[in-house]
Motif scaffolding. Sequence first.
Motif, mmCIF file in Angstrom:
data_model
loop_
_atom_site.group_PDB
_atom_site.id
_atom_site.type_symbol
_atom_site.label_atom_id
_atom_site.label_comp_id
_atom_site.label_asym_id
_atom_site.label_seq_id
_atom_site.Cartn_x
_atom_site.Cartn_y
_atom_site.Cartn_z
ATOM 1 N N ARG A 13 -3.867 9.069 3.075
ATOM 2 C CA ARG A 13 -3.797 7.622 3.026
ATOM 3 C C ARG A 13 -5.120 6.933 3.383
ATOM 4 N N GLU B 274 -6.314 3.467 1.985
ATOM 5 C CA GLU B 274 -5.765 2.201 2.448
ATOM 6 C C GLU B 274 -6.721 1.440 3.364
ATOM 7 N N TRP C 264 7.142 5.594 -3.630
ATOM 8 C CA TRP C 264 6.413 4.960 -2.522
ATOM 9 C C TRP C 264 5.086 4.396 -3.006
ATOM 10 N N LYS D 71 3.610 0.334 -3.461
ATOM 11 C CA LYS D 71 2.467 -0.101 -2.662
ATOM 12 C C LYS D 71 1.670 -1.220 -3.330
ATOM 13 N N ASP E 123 6.502 4.808 5.882
ATOM 14 C CA ASP E 123 5.213 4.592 6.540
ATOM 15 C C ASP E 123 5.217 5.161 7.958
#
Length: 326
Positions: free
Chosen positions: A192, A195, A272, A276, A312
Amino acid sequence: MKHRKLGNNGPSVSAIGYGAMVLVHGMYGEVEDTLSVKTIQHVIDSGITMIDTADAYANGHNEELVGQAIKDRRDKVFLATKFGIVFDANETSTPVTTNWNVLPINGKPEYVRKAIDGSLNRLGVDYLDLWYAHFPDPSTPIEDTVSTMAEVVQAGKVKYLGLSNVTAEQLRRAHAVHPITAVQYEYSLWSRNAETDLLPTARELGVGFVPWAPLGSGFLTGTVKSVSEGDFRNFNPRYQGENLKANQDRFAPIKAMAEELNVTPAQLALAWLLHKDEHIVPIPGSRNPVHIDSNAMATEISLTPEQLKLLDTLAPRDLAAGKTLL
């Protein structure tokens, strides 16, 4: 198959794309060329429009396979390929070190001009829908690479430009030279890092985001117990030593959640990602038509805000054991 725009002003593509790298010999074991071509044709017939390849995959052979597969289906395909990883020993390059290997990279204008013609010839087409710089060249300003790519657009050989494996700052600099339609980077429930800066920057600039390895190179399917000799995942830090077993334990709650929702772990991981951002288009790869169809069905899964928050929580940024590939 649902569609979505690749960026604020980009083209409409299938919400799930297909990563053809999985068809390279030795990546996930051996695969026969005839079967590879049939696999890509099944992808297209299933309604998936965006096919992603690169000139460096199998030293150009992956592009040739894609070219064979789309020969009578070109109008149904949004064709994306990449350049910049040098696979010709006679070409100059600058080494770029990742967490699993060292890559020879060339983003110099003269190489850019040569690379596009090589890809078009191998793919058997006269234009590309999307053309990425595979990695930024440390010895060449990104502005020089992208300005030369823009010349290729003006020549009618490419419709849209993309960047892969860049930083947020490099994306900003490149976008100031020529509109960037999509940026590609590793992004999934077990990776991740995007992000932090890159995904927010892409969103700010209206650039589409294409996650590579959206299933963690197969890990998030929930079926990987070990990897065989010769499988490239042996070089992936998260598959090495005790890390694989640790990750199986750490991500078990996500597998359990998928079972509760009556979906596959892969579908949950892809859903998922799709939730996002409306301009995210993952490109999972598979050799199995059943898995390809199953991945495509992830576009039909609706997750509630509570379910997304739970995911998350179950998969925080530093959950996975071992370094990311980049």
